[in-house]
Design an enzyme around this catalytic site. Structure first.
Site, PDB file in Angstrom:
ATOM      1  N   ASP A 179       0.840  -1.207   0.000  1.00  0.00           N
ATOM      2  CA  ASP A 179       0.000   0.000   0.000  1.00  0.00           C
ATOM      3  C   ASP A 179       0.875   1.257   0.000  1.00  0.00           C
ATOM      4  O   ASP A 179       0.572   2.245  -0.660  1.00  0.00           O
ATOM      5  CB  ASP A 179      -0.939  -0.003   1.224  1.00  0.00           C
ATOM      6  N   HIS A 206      -5.601  -3.566   5.438  1.00  0.00           N
ATOM      7  CA  HIS A 206      -5.208  -3.876   4.064  1.00  0.00           C
ATOM      8  C   HIS A 206      -6.390  -4.447   3.277  1.00  0.00           C
ATOM      9  O   HIS A 206      -6.379  -5.607   2.885  1.00  0.00           O
ATOM     10  CB  HIS A 206      -4.017  -4.851   4.058  1.00  0.00           C
TER      11      HIS A 206
HETATM   12  N1  LIG Z   1      -0.439  -8.386   1.803  1.00  0.00           N
HETATM   13  C1  LIG Z   1      -0.485  -8.009   0.540  1.00  0.00           C
HETATM   14  O1  LIG Z   1      -0.298  -6.818   0.241  1.00  0.00           O
HETATM   15  C2  LIG Z   1      -0.708  -9.001  -0.542  1.00  0.00           C
HETATM   16  C3  LIG Z   1      -0.409  -8.664  -1.886  1.00  0.00           C
HETATM   17  C4  LIG Z   1      -0.603  -9.608  -2.873  1.00  0.00           C
HETATM   18  C5  LIG Z   1      -1.108 -10.872  -2.560  1.00  0.00           C
HETATM   19  N2  LIG Z   1      -1.393 -11.170  -1.270  1.00  0.00           N
HETATM   20  C6  LIG Z   1      -1.897 -12.506  -0.889  1.00  0.00           C
HETATM   21  O2  LIG Z   1      -0.816 -13.434  -0.903  1.00  0.00           O
HETATM   22  C7  LIG Z   1      -1.340 -14.759  -1.072  1.00  0.00           C
HETATM   23  C8  LIG Z   1      -0.534 -15.524  -2.116  1.00  0.00           C
HETATM   24  O3  LIG Z   1      -0.671 -14.935  -3.387  1.00  0.00           O
HETATM   25  P1  LIG Z   1       0.036 -15.580  -4.689  1.00  0.00           P
HETATM   26  O4  LIG Z   1      -0.299 -14.720  -5.827  1.00  0.00           O
HETATM   27  O5  LIG Z   1       1.464 -15.875  -4.378  1.00  0.00           O
HETATM   28  O6  LIG Z   1      -0.747 -16.967  -4.805  1.00  0.00           O
HETATM   29  P2  LIG Z   1      -0.278 -18.299  -5.546  1.00  0.00           P
HETATM   30  O7  LIG Z   1      -1.474 -19.180  -5.663  1.00  0.00           O
HETATM   31  O8  LIG Z   1       0.463 -17.966  -6.798  1.00  0.00           O
HETATM   32  O9  LIG Z   1       0.770 -18.928  -4.534  1.00  0.00           O
HETATM   33  C9  LIG Z   1       0.398 -19.390  -3.279  1.00  0.00           C
HETATM   34  C10 LIG Z   1       1.313 -20.519  -2.899  1.00  0.00           C
HETATM   35  O10 LIG Z   1       0.922 -20.965  -1.590  1.00  0.00           O
HETATM   36  C11 LIG Z   1       1.111 -22.356  -1.573  1.00  0.00           C
HETATM   37  N3  LIG Z   1       0.375 -22.964  -0.462  1.00  0.00           N
HETATM   38  C12 LIG Z   1      -0.946 -23.269  -0.366  1.00  0.00           C
HETATM   39  N4  LIG Z   1      -1.183 -23.863   0.809  1.00  0.00           N
HETATM   40  C13 LIG Z   1      -0.013 -23.915   1.482  1.00  0.00           C
HETATM   41  C14 LIG Z   1       0.388 -24.395   2.744  1.00  0.00           C
HETATM   42  N5  LIG Z   1      -0.477 -24.976   3.577  1.00  0.00           N
HETATM   43  N6  LIG Z   1       1.679 -24.287   3.075  1.00  0.00           N
HETATM   44  C15 LIG Z   1       2.581 -23.700   2.255  1.00  0.00           C
HETATM   45  N7  LIG Z   1       2.263 -23.233   1.041  1.00  0.00           N
HETATM   46  C16 LIG Z   1       0.982 -23.346   0.669  1.00  0.00           C
HETATM   47  C17 LIG Z   1       0.652 -22.838  -2.960  1.00  0.00           C
HETATM   48  O11 LIG Z   1       1.134 -24.135  -3.242  1.00  0.00           O
HETATM   49  C18 LIG Z   1       1.236 -21.743  -3.837  1.00  0.00           C
HETATM   50  O12 LIG Z   1       2.520 -22.096  -4.307  1.00  0.00           O
HETATM   51  C19 LIG Z   1      -2.809 -14.564  -1.423  1.00  0.00           C
HETATM   52  O13 LIG Z   1      -3.594 -14.792  -0.282  1.00  0.00           O
HETATM   53  C20 LIG Z   1      -2.910 -13.103  -1.834  1.00  0.00           C
HETATM   54  O14 LIG Z   1      -4.197 -12.568  -1.663  1.00  0.00           O
HETATM   55  C21 LIG Z   1      -1.211 -10.260  -0.276  1.00  0.00           C
HETATM   56  O1  LIG Z   2      -5.637  -7.305  -4.092  1.00  0.00           O
HETATM   57  C1  LIG Z   2      -5.330  -8.432  -3.715  1.00  0.00           C
HETATM   58  O2  LIG Z   2      -6.149  -9.355  -3.615  1.00  0.00           O
HETATM   59  C2  LIG Z   2      -3.892  -8.746  -3.421  1.00  0.00           C
HETATM   60  C3  LIG Z   2      -3.237  -7.761  -2.503  1.00  0.00           C
HETATM   61  O3  LIG Z   2      -3.914  -7.633  -1.302  1.00  0.00           O
HETATM   62  C4  LIG Z   2      -2.982  -6.427  -3.153  1.00  0.00           C
HETATM   63  O4  LIG Z   2      -3.227  -5.404  -2.504  1.00  0.00           O
HETATM   64  O5  LIG Z   2      -2.494  -6.411  -4.293  1.00  0.00           O
END
Ligand SMILES: NC(=O)c1ccc[n+]([C@@H]2O[C@H](COP(=O)([O-])OP(=O)(O)OC[C@H]3O[C@@H](n4cnc5c(N)ncnc54)[C@H](O)[C@@H]3O)[C@@H](O)[C@H]2O)c1
Ligand SMILES: O=C(O)C[C@H](O)C(=O)O
Length: 342
Positions: A179, A206
């Site tokens: 953010d 967030h």
């Molecule tokens: N905080 C933020 O600003 C922010 C920003 C972007 C994404 N996110 C979040 O991050 C998360 C991951 O996003 P992504 O794009 O990498 O998803 P993705 O699906 O590409 O990757 C997620 C990974 O987690 C793994 N996984 C699932 N269960 C698991 C477990 N029990 N133990 C270990 N690994 C496990 C999967 O195998 C996969 O490789 C999502 O929840 C997304 O919303 C948060």
């Molecule tokens: O928007 C989402 O679901 C992923 C993450 O929280 C973001 O802010 O990009």
């Protein structure tokens, strides 16, 4: 391509600056960083960026599948840390043991039309399981929670740690750095100031309106009209959705998130190593408002959170935004807490 080479050169230069400052490899303590969900969209570029970080001596990459390939690939990069890949629950303990910082991007991402809260049913269980293992294998690690919905997954983690008797509010962080990264980029574009010089605190939580950028405190100062500030605020709040829609069903922000996650983990490592005045925004246990968790500027130190900083002076628009976000943020926090008692 040339900018990639420039970045690598900058990184090498910063490592030698580190050496010159007396943080040479003898002086820099060994630090183990574990990434849980390391084979995912965020996990892979985050693994790369943590491999480039000279403060990391051991990089532990865990996922339920595909980590051996990611670990083999990243391990060939000629930087300080030793890389190990772990796959499947039976290897989770080994992946975590001795970790100083655990970064959690494990879980499902959004598709267009979904809110972050729509991820709760799947991700709450994933986060709970991983935090139970953290409590058992590395109870003193700093936990950087990326998995959404952060407004609920952080309270879930806190409750899991409380139940295990290992909770230390100084060591649990919801990663809201993306953010801040977005607010800086959008502000620099609108204010026509050099992006590298921009600072903007982002507070609250967030998700949607719980993300509250404080553009009245942005530096360098610019004379933006109220409508411009409102548009910047909305764009920052909707930044995640902008990416989700552009990816059209192929997930959410991964590359910018990996960058943001690497900045926050680096700040945690610097704090642990005793570097003074390390300040980042993060969603932490807080008394800044009446809500039990809240994102604001946090000073990082040898034990994690050293000080949760106050909000500073707010504009009327920001004061209004703050009051509006509280009911939604509180509901998400309570949902997380209740989940652990099911
Ligand atoms: N905080 C933020 O600003 C922010 C920003 C972007 C994404 N996110 C979040 O991050 C998360 C991951 O996003 P992504 O794009 O990498 O998803 P993705 O699906 O590409 O990757 C997620 C990974 O987690 C793994 N996984 C699932 N269960 C698991 C477990 N029990 N133990 C270990 N690994 C496990 C999967 O195998 C996969 O490789 C999502 O929840 C997304 O919303 C948060
Ligand atoms: O928007 C989402 O679901 C992923 C993450 O929280 C973001 O802010 O990009």
């Amino acid at each position: 391509m040339s900018s990639l080479f420039r970045s690598i050169k900058t990184l090498k230069n910063s490592s030698s600056t580190l050496l010159r400052r007396g943080y040479g490899s003898e002086a820099v303590p060994d630090r183990k960083v574990a990434v849980l969900g390391a084979a995912g969209g965020i996990g892979q570029p985050l693994a790369l960026l943590m491999k480039l970080n000279p403060l990391v001596s051991s990089l532990s990459l865990y996922d339920i599948a595909n980590t051996p390939g990611v670990a083999a690939d990243v391990s060939h990069i000629n930087t300080r840390s030793e890389v190990k890949g772990y796959v499947g629950e039976e290897e989770l303990g080994k992946a975590l043991e001795g970790s100083d910082v655990v970064i959690i991007p494990a879980g499902v991402p959004r598709k267009p039309g979904m809110t972050r809260d729509d991820l709760f049913n799947i991700n709450a269980g994933i986060v709970k399981g991983l935090c139970e293992a953290i409590a058992k294998y590395c109870p003193n690690a700093l936990v950087n929670m990326i998995s959404n919905p952060v407004n609920s997954t952080v309270p879930i983690a806190a409750e899991v740690f409380k139940k295990a008797g290992t909770y230390d509010e100084k060591r649990l962080f919801g990663v809201t750095t993306l953010d801040v990264v977005r607010a800086k980029t959008f502000y620099a574009g609108k204010a026509k100031v050099p992006v590298a010089e921009v600072n903007v605190p982002v507070v609250g939580g967030h998700a949607g309106i719980t993300i509250l950028p404080l553009f009245s405190q942005a530096t360098p100062k610019a004379n933006l009209a109220d409508e411009e500030i409102q548009a910047l605020t909305k764009r920052t709040q909707d930044g995640g959705t902008e990416v989700v829609e552009a990816k059209a069903g192929k997930g959410s922000a991964t590359l910018s998130m990996a960058y943001a996650g690497a900045i926050f983990a680096d700040a945690c490592l610097k704090g642990l190593n005793g570097v003074p005045d390390v300040v980042e925004c993060s969603f932490v246990q807080s008394t800044v408002t009446e809500l039990p968790f809240f994102a604001s500027k946090v000073r990082l130190g040898k034990n994690g959170v050293e000080e949760v900083l106050g909000l500073g002076p707010l504009s009327d628009y920001e004061k209004e935004g703050l009051e509006k976000l509280k009911p939604e943020l509180l509901a998400s926090i309570e949902k997380g807490i209740k989940f652990t008692y099911k």
